[in-house]
Design a protein around this motif. Structure first.
Motif, PDB file in Angstrom:
ATOM      1  N   TYR A   1     109.439  93.859 -52.586  1.00  0.00           N
ATOM      2  CA  TYR A   1     109.372  92.613 -52.709  1.00  0.00           C
ATOM      3  C   TYR A   1     108.282  91.983 -51.758  1.00  0.00           C
ATOM      4  CZ  TYR A   1     113.666  93.134 -55.347  1.00  0.00           C
ATOM      5  OH  TYR A   1     114.763  93.638 -55.853  1.00  0.00           O
ATOM      6  N   LEU A   2     108.352  92.342 -50.467  1.00  0.00           N
ATOM      7  CA  LEU A   2     107.339  91.881 -49.429  1.00  0.00           C
ATOM      8  C   LEU A   2     106.339  92.652 -49.247  1.00  0.00           C
ATOM      9  CD1 LEU A   2     110.037  90.827 -46.698  1.00  0.00           C
ATOM     10  CD2 LEU A   2     108.996  89.258 -48.402  1.00  0.00           C
ATOM     11  N   LYS A   3     106.138  94.093 -49.675  1.00  0.00           N
ATOM     12  CA  LYS A   3     105.209  94.927 -49.720  1.00  0.00           C
ATOM     13  C   LYS A   3     104.947  95.274 -48.325  1.00  0.00           C
ATOM     14  CE  LYS A   3     102.796  94.127 -54.080  1.00  0.00           C
ATOM     15  NZ  LYS A   3     103.277  95.242 -54.813  1.00  0.00           N
ATOM     16  N   ALA A   4     106.160  95.643 -47.317  1.00  0.00           N
ATOM     17  CA  ALA A   4     105.974  95.792 -46.185  1.00  0.00           C
ATOM     18  C   ALA A   4     107.123  96.720 -45.871  1.00  0.00           C
ATOM     19  CB  ALA A   4     106.449  94.575 -45.509  1.00  0.00           C
ATOM     20  N   ILE A   5     106.643  97.691 -44.997  1.00  0.00           N
ATOM     21  CA  ILE A   5     107.880  98.600 -44.251  1.00  0.00           C
ATOM     22  C   ILE A   5     108.684  97.960 -43.332  1.00  0.00           C
ATOM     23  CG2 ILE A   5     107.905 100.785 -42.847  1.00  0.00           C
ATOM     24  CD1 ILE A   5     105.322 101.544 -44.046  1.00  0.00           C
ATOM     25  N   ARG A   6     109.959  98.099 -43.409  1.00  0.00           N
ATOM     26  CA  ARG A   6     110.910  97.485 -42.741  1.00  0.00           C
ATOM     27  C   ARG A   6     111.447  98.438 -41.873  1.00  0.00           C
ATOM     28  NH1 ARG A   6     113.605  92.736 -43.606  1.00  0.00           N
ATOM     29  NH2 ARG A   6     112.944  92.839 -45.770  1.00  0.00           N
ATOM     30  N   VAL A   7     111.732  98.126 -40.420  1.00  0.00           N
ATOM     31  CA  VAL A   7     111.947  99.179 -39.430  1.00  0.00           C
ATOM     32  C   VAL A   7     113.002  98.325 -38.500  1.00  0.00           C
ATOM     33  CG1 VAL A   7     110.984 100.397 -37.529  1.00  0.00           C
ATOM     34  CG2 VAL A   7     109.469  99.960 -39.472  1.00  0.00           C
ATOM     35  N   LYS A   8     114.141  99.149 -38.365  1.00  0.00           N
ATOM     36  CA  LYS A   8     115.084  98.868 -37.410  1.00  0.00           C
ATOM     37  C   LYS A   8     115.599 100.572 -36.848  1.00  0.00           C
ATOM     38  CE  LYS A   8     119.672  96.227 -37.314  1.00  0.00           C
ATOM     39  NZ  LYS A   8     120.000  97.369 -36.238  1.00  0.00           N
ATOM     40  N   VAL A   9     114.983 100.366 -35.426  1.00  0.00           N
ATOM     41  CA  VAL A   9     115.031 101.801 -34.933  1.00  0.00           C
ATOM     42  C   VAL A   9     116.592 101.662 -34.538  1.00  0.00           C
ATOM     43  CG1 VAL A   9     114.775 103.063 -32.991  1.00  0.00           C
ATOM     44  CG2 VAL A   9     112.727 101.831 -34.190  1.00  0.00           C
ATOM     45  N   PRO A  10     117.063 103.083 -34.682  1.00  0.00           N
ATOM     46  CA  PRO A  10     118.733 103.229 -34.384  1.00  0.00           C
ATOM     47  C   PRO A  10     119.114 102.576 -32.961  1.00  0.00           C
ATOM     48  CG  PRO A  10     118.086 105.290 -35.507  1.00  0.00           C
ATOM     49  CD  PRO A  10     116.701 104.437 -35.166  1.00  0.00           C
ATOM     50  N   ASN A  11     120.175 102.179 -32.534  1.00  0.00           N
ATOM     51  CA  ASN A  11     120.489 101.771 -31.372  1.00  0.00           C
ATOM     52  C   ASN A  11     119.752 100.524 -30.977  1.00  0.00           C
ATOM     53  OD1 ASN A  11     122.625 103.791 -31.119  1.00  0.00           O
ATOM     54  ND2 ASN A  11     120.956 105.262 -30.277  1.00  0.00           N
ATOM     55  N   SER A  12     119.130 100.032 -31.830  1.00  0.00           N
ATOM     56  CA  SER A  12     118.313  98.746 -31.660  1.00  0.00           C
ATOM     57  C   SER A  12     118.915  97.606 -32.455  1.00  0.00           C
ATOM     58  CB  SER A  12     116.823  98.881 -31.714  1.00  0.00           C
ATOM     59  OG  SER A  12     116.105  97.744 -31.604  1.00  0.00           O
ATOM     60  N   ASP A  13     118.961  96.291 -31.964  1.00  0.00           N
ATOM     61  CA  ASP A  13     119.196  95.216 -32.809  1.00  0.00           C
ATOM     62  C   ASP A  13     118.143  94.695 -33.416  1.00  0.00           C
ATOM     63  OD1 ASP A  13     122.033  95.532 -32.235  1.00  0.00           O
ATOM     64  OD2 ASP A  13     121.826  94.312 -30.342  1.00  0.00           O
ATOM     65  N   GLU A  14     116.791  94.820 -32.850  1.00  0.00           N
ATOM     66  CA  GLU A  14     115.484  94.350 -33.448  1.00  0.00           C
ATOM     67  C   GLU A  14     114.993  95.034 -34.816  1.00  0.00           C
ATOM     68  OE1 GLU A  14     111.125  93.221 -31.847  1.00  0.00           O
ATOM     69  OE2 GLU A  14     112.209  94.892 -30.946  1.00  0.00           O
ATOM     70  N   GLU A  15     114.646  94.092 -35.714  1.00  0.00           N
ATOM     71  CA  GLU A  15     113.983  94.465 -36.938  1.00  0.00           C
ATOM     72  C   GLU A  15     112.799  93.860 -37.172  1.00  0.00           C
ATOM     73  OE1 GLU A  15     116.218  95.167 -41.131  1.00  0.00           O
ATOM     74  OE2 GLU A  15     115.646  93.185 -41.011  1.00  0.00           O
ATOM     75  N   PHE A  16     111.906  94.651 -37.827  1.00  0.00           N
ATOM     76  CA  PHE A  16     110.552  94.087 -37.686  1.00  0.00           C
ATOM     77  C   PHE A  16     109.797  94.658 -39.098  1.00  0.00           C
ATOM     78  CE2 PHE A  16     110.248  97.499 -34.603  1.00  0.00           C
ATOM     79  CZ  PHE A  16     109.557  98.456 -35.051  1.00  0.00           C
ATOM     80  N   LEU A  17     108.834  94.022 -39.451  1.00  0.00           N
ATOM     81  CA  LEU A  17     108.068  94.540 -40.493  1.00  0.00           C
ATOM     82  C   LEU A  17     106.633  95.092 -40.123  1.00  0.00           C
ATOM     83  CD1 LEU A  17     108.735  91.534 -42.754  1.00  0.00           C
ATOM     84  CD2 LEU A  17     110.078  93.908 -42.977  1.00  0.00           C
ATOM     85  N   LEU A  18     106.242  95.971 -40.822  1.00  0.00           N
ATOM     86  CA  LEU A  18     104.699  96.719 -40.630  1.00  0.00           C
ATOM     87  C   LEU A  18     104.101  96.817 -42.174  1.00  0.00           C
ATOM     88  CD1 LEU A  18     105.775  99.794 -38.493  1.00  0.00           C
ATOM     89  CD2 LEU A  18     104.908  97.604 -37.614  1.00  0.00           C
ATOM     90  N   HIS A  19     102.626  96.716 -42.015  1.00  0.00           N
ATOM     91  CA  HIS A  19     101.847  96.601 -43.028  1.00  0.00           C
ATOM     92  C   HIS A  19     101.670  98.061 -43.322  1.00  0.00           C
ATOM     93  CE1 HIS A  19      98.363  96.259 -45.888  1.00  0.00           C
ATOM     94  NE2 HIS A  19      98.580  95.040 -45.892  1.00  0.00           N
ATOM     95  N   PRO A  20     101.915  98.546 -44.620  1.00  0.00           N
ATOM     96  CA  PRO A  20     101.857 100.054 -44.766  1.00  0.00           C
ATOM     97  C   PRO A  20     100.381 100.712 -44.522  1.00  0.00           C
ATOM     98  CG  PRO A  20     102.946  98.830 -46.895  1.00  0.00           C
ATOM     99  CD  PRO A  20     102.414  97.702 -45.681  1.00  0.00           C
ATOM    100  N   ALA A  21      99.230  99.884 -44.767  1.00  0.00           N
ATOM    101  CA  ALA A  21      97.918 100.399 -44.405  1.00  0.00           C
ATOM    102  C   ALA A  21      97.698 100.521 -42.992  1.00  0.00           C
ATOM    103  CB  ALA A  21      96.890  99.095 -45.028  1.00  0.00           C
ATOM    104  N   THR A  22      98.318  99.503 -42.255  1.00  0.00           N
ATOM    105  CA  THR A  22      98.220  99.808 -40.779  1.00  0.00           C
ATOM    106  C   THR A  22      99.000 101.043 -40.245  1.00  0.00           C
ATOM    107  OG1 THR A  22      98.292  97.465 -40.547  1.00  0.00           O
ATOM    108  CG2 THR A  22      98.797  98.534 -38.491  1.00  0.00           C
ATOM    109  N   VAL A  23     100.195 101.362 -40.987  1.00  0.00           N
ATOM    110  CA  VAL A  23     100.932 102.363 -40.325  1.00  0.00           C
ATOM    111  C   VAL A  23     100.184 103.886 -40.991  1.00  0.00           C
ATOM    112  CG1 VAL A  23     102.929 103.891 -41.037  1.00  0.00           C
ATOM    113  CG2 VAL A  23     103.195 101.122 -40.826  1.00  0.00           C
ATOM    114  N   ARG A  24      99.418 103.915 -42.238  1.00  0.00           N
ATOM    115  CA  ARG A  24      98.946 104.823 -42.600  1.00  0.00           C
ATOM    116  C   ARG A  24      97.648 105.152 -41.689  1.00  0.00           C
ATOM    117  NH1 ARG A  24      96.222 108.629 -43.309  1.00  0.00           N
ATOM    118  NH2 ARG A  24      95.826 109.784 -45.067  1.00  0.00           N
TER     119      ARG A  24
END
Length: 541
Positions: free
Chosen positions: A444-467
């Motif tokens: 829906y947001l066209k974004a990669i959602r990241v929540k690293v294990p053992n971390s309470d922080e959740e953030f979004l990344l642009h797919p093209a930036t990750v690539r």
């Protein structure tokens, strides 16, 4: 549900939403058909549902909305029969959603535990299956009892049939695993990095505790120089067999637990150099036909050298249990092992302090002092500490070939191992859940959602930036460090085709051009994040 959400949902399931109305031929009837005609497979790809475009608007059958909503909550019920079947299903799922999994903090419907829901309305009979993450789930009896109770109170229900099952054994690692390790859910290392602290005793008793809880378990004795397993268990067959056609090792068994040790290879103790030992351990571990296992317990050899690193790299370890004794010297060596696991991204879930104390004359004595275990917990943040007393029976059981938890399941020692087993089951389930949902793609947001294990922080990344931030040899020159992939080489609207976990440290992202990118969590945390995500403009159906 908005049209955007619905189309995104259908595309995620079937690739595209085929609209057969209005027809392309102008000679066709301008009126919509009485029955909606565009077929889309939803959820388990066996339910056929309808969608229709009429006068520029999307008209969706009520059944499609119902199935889509239930599929999004990860449940997979089968439609009930008779009038109001969907309403009855919603009543049952709503009742079951009152049951909260204590490990995940989420209701069992959202966890996807409810399967094969069937309602016989004339008889008032409800049948369903609860598929848990492991057959050793410590709260499975509570789940079964609560499920019966919450559904039985519905006014129209006369009979409830609950079947308990567990998910098939499969690793959380997405890479190419040796065939022998490909059907093992969790691999638990029992380590101390110091000899003589009772590590093998803990490993064997933990394994048989897990087996007693209903799990399928194996033990791998990784100490080639001084294998302990042949002394601590007494299987009928004490020699490992080979399958000449497959060239694989067939493990021996004792009381339902599969066993592999160099001591069962007919060679006694090894006298060889380190590189040869690493090769032997690799062969024993990876070519064994372990079959489907819920837990493989690895009795790690002491130290932090080549052998230990080989094991950590070959086997996708889920978690580690640290064994120590009260002495300060033990803590120094154990600390090295904890740091090794930390660097390898293997979470340490429990500390077992062995030979803590003994009771005599109504008093408790601490012959080796206090504090090593609690010091490990405090310094490294390991959440659980278990104390084992000095007991002659525990030592004797290790020499007799019958583990203490088997010979005396009601003893104080057995109760401690039961608590340790529950801890290991719960922590492994949490780790698997965290890893499986750590990095996902939000269509829906066209974004990669990241929540690293053992971390309470959740953030979004642009797919093209990750690539564009890939650091592999295909994207960056290994000699010069020069970026081979240019900004314009990656389309701004690129979307990942698949994201799969790579153990506890990274994910594998497959892109439309066929490139498979390994993205470590550490790297994802350093990439520029999306801050202002534009809200959706819903067009209500």
């Amino acid at each position: 549900m908005s049209v955007h959400h619905l189309h995104s949902y259908l595309r995620s399931k079937v690739g595209a939403c085929q609209v057969l109305w209005p027809p392309s031929s102008p000679s066709s009837s301008p009126k919509p058909p009485r029955r909606l005609v565009c077929i889309a497979a939803v959820s388990d790809r066996s339910n056929s549902n309808n969608i229709l475009m009429w006068k520029g608007r999307v008209v969706v059958s009520h059944k499609l909305l119902s199935v889509a909503t239930k599929a999004s909550s990860s449940s997979a019920p089968q439609a009930g029969s008779g009038m109001g079947g969907e309403t009855l299903e919603r009543d049952v799922l709503k009742a079951l959603s009152q049951i909260i999994d204590p490990d995940f903090g989420t209701d069992i419907v959202s966890c996807g535990f409810v399967k094969d829901l069937v309602i016989d309305q004339p008889l008032g009979e409800v049948s369903f299956r609860l598929e848990l993450t492991t057959p050793a789930c410590p709260v499975k009896d509570m789940f079964e009892k609560q499920a019966n109770e919450v559904v039985a109170v519905l006014p129209w229900v006369k009979k409830v049939n609950v079947t308990m099952s567990a998910q098939p054994a499969k690793p959380i690692f997405a890479g190419q695993l040796p065939p022998g390790l490909s059907r093992i859910s969790s691999i638990v290392a029992v380590s101390s990095c110091k000899g003589g602290v009772g590590k093998s005793t803990v490993a064997v008793n933990l394994a048989y505790t897990l087996a007693g809880m209903g799990a399928r378990v194996g033990i791998f004795d990784a100490d080639v120089y001084g294998p302990s397993l042949p002394t601590m268990v007494n299987p009928d067959s004490r020699i490992l067999e080979m399958d000449p056609e497959k060239k694989t090792i067939i493990p021996t068994e004792y009381l339902g637990v599969k066993l592999v040790s160099f001591g069962f290879a007919g060679q006694g103790r090894a006298i060889m150099r380190g590189p040869m030992v690493s090769g032997v351990i690799n062969q024993l571990l990876t070519t064994t036909e372990w079959g489907e296992l819920d837990y493989l317990v690895i009795d790690m050899p002491p130290g932090t050298g080549d052998i230990q690193l080989t094991l950590c790299q070959v086997a996708p370890l889920t978690a580690a249990v640290i064994v120590t004794t009260p002495q300060k010297l033990a803590f120094i060596d154990v600390a090295k092992g904890v740091r090794m696991f930390s660097k390898l991204k293997v979470p340490c879930v429990a500390v077992v302090e062995n030979m803590c104390h003994f009771d005599a004359d109504g008093k408790r004595y601490y012959p080796f002092g206090k504090g090593s275990g609690s010091q490990v917990v405090q310094q490294f943040g390991i959440p659980h500490l278990f104390d084992l007393p000095i007991r002659p029976t525990l030592s004797a059981s290790g020499d007799s070939g019958v583990p203490e938890v088997v010979s005396d399941p009601l003893s104080e020692v057995a109760r401690t191992f039961q608590d340790l087993g529950v801890c290991v089951v719960q922590q492994c389930a949490k780790i698997r859940q965290q890893v499986s949902t750590a990095v996902t793609y939000d269509k829906y947001l066209k974004a990669i959602r990241v929540k690293v294990p053992n971390s309470d922080e959740e953030f979004l990344l642009h797919p093209a930036t990750v690539r564009r931030n890939d650091r592999s040899a295909q994207s960056v020159d290994e000699w010069t460090g020069e970026q081979k992939i240019q900004f314009g080489d990656v389309a701004e609207d690129i979307e990942p085709e698949e994201i799969r976990p790579m153990g506890n440290y990274a994910v594998s992202i497959t892109w439309p051009d066929g490139f498979s990118q390994i993205a470590p969590y550490d790297q994802l945390e350093t990439i520029e994040r999306l801050v202002d995500v534009p809200p959706l403009s819903p067009v209500e159906v």
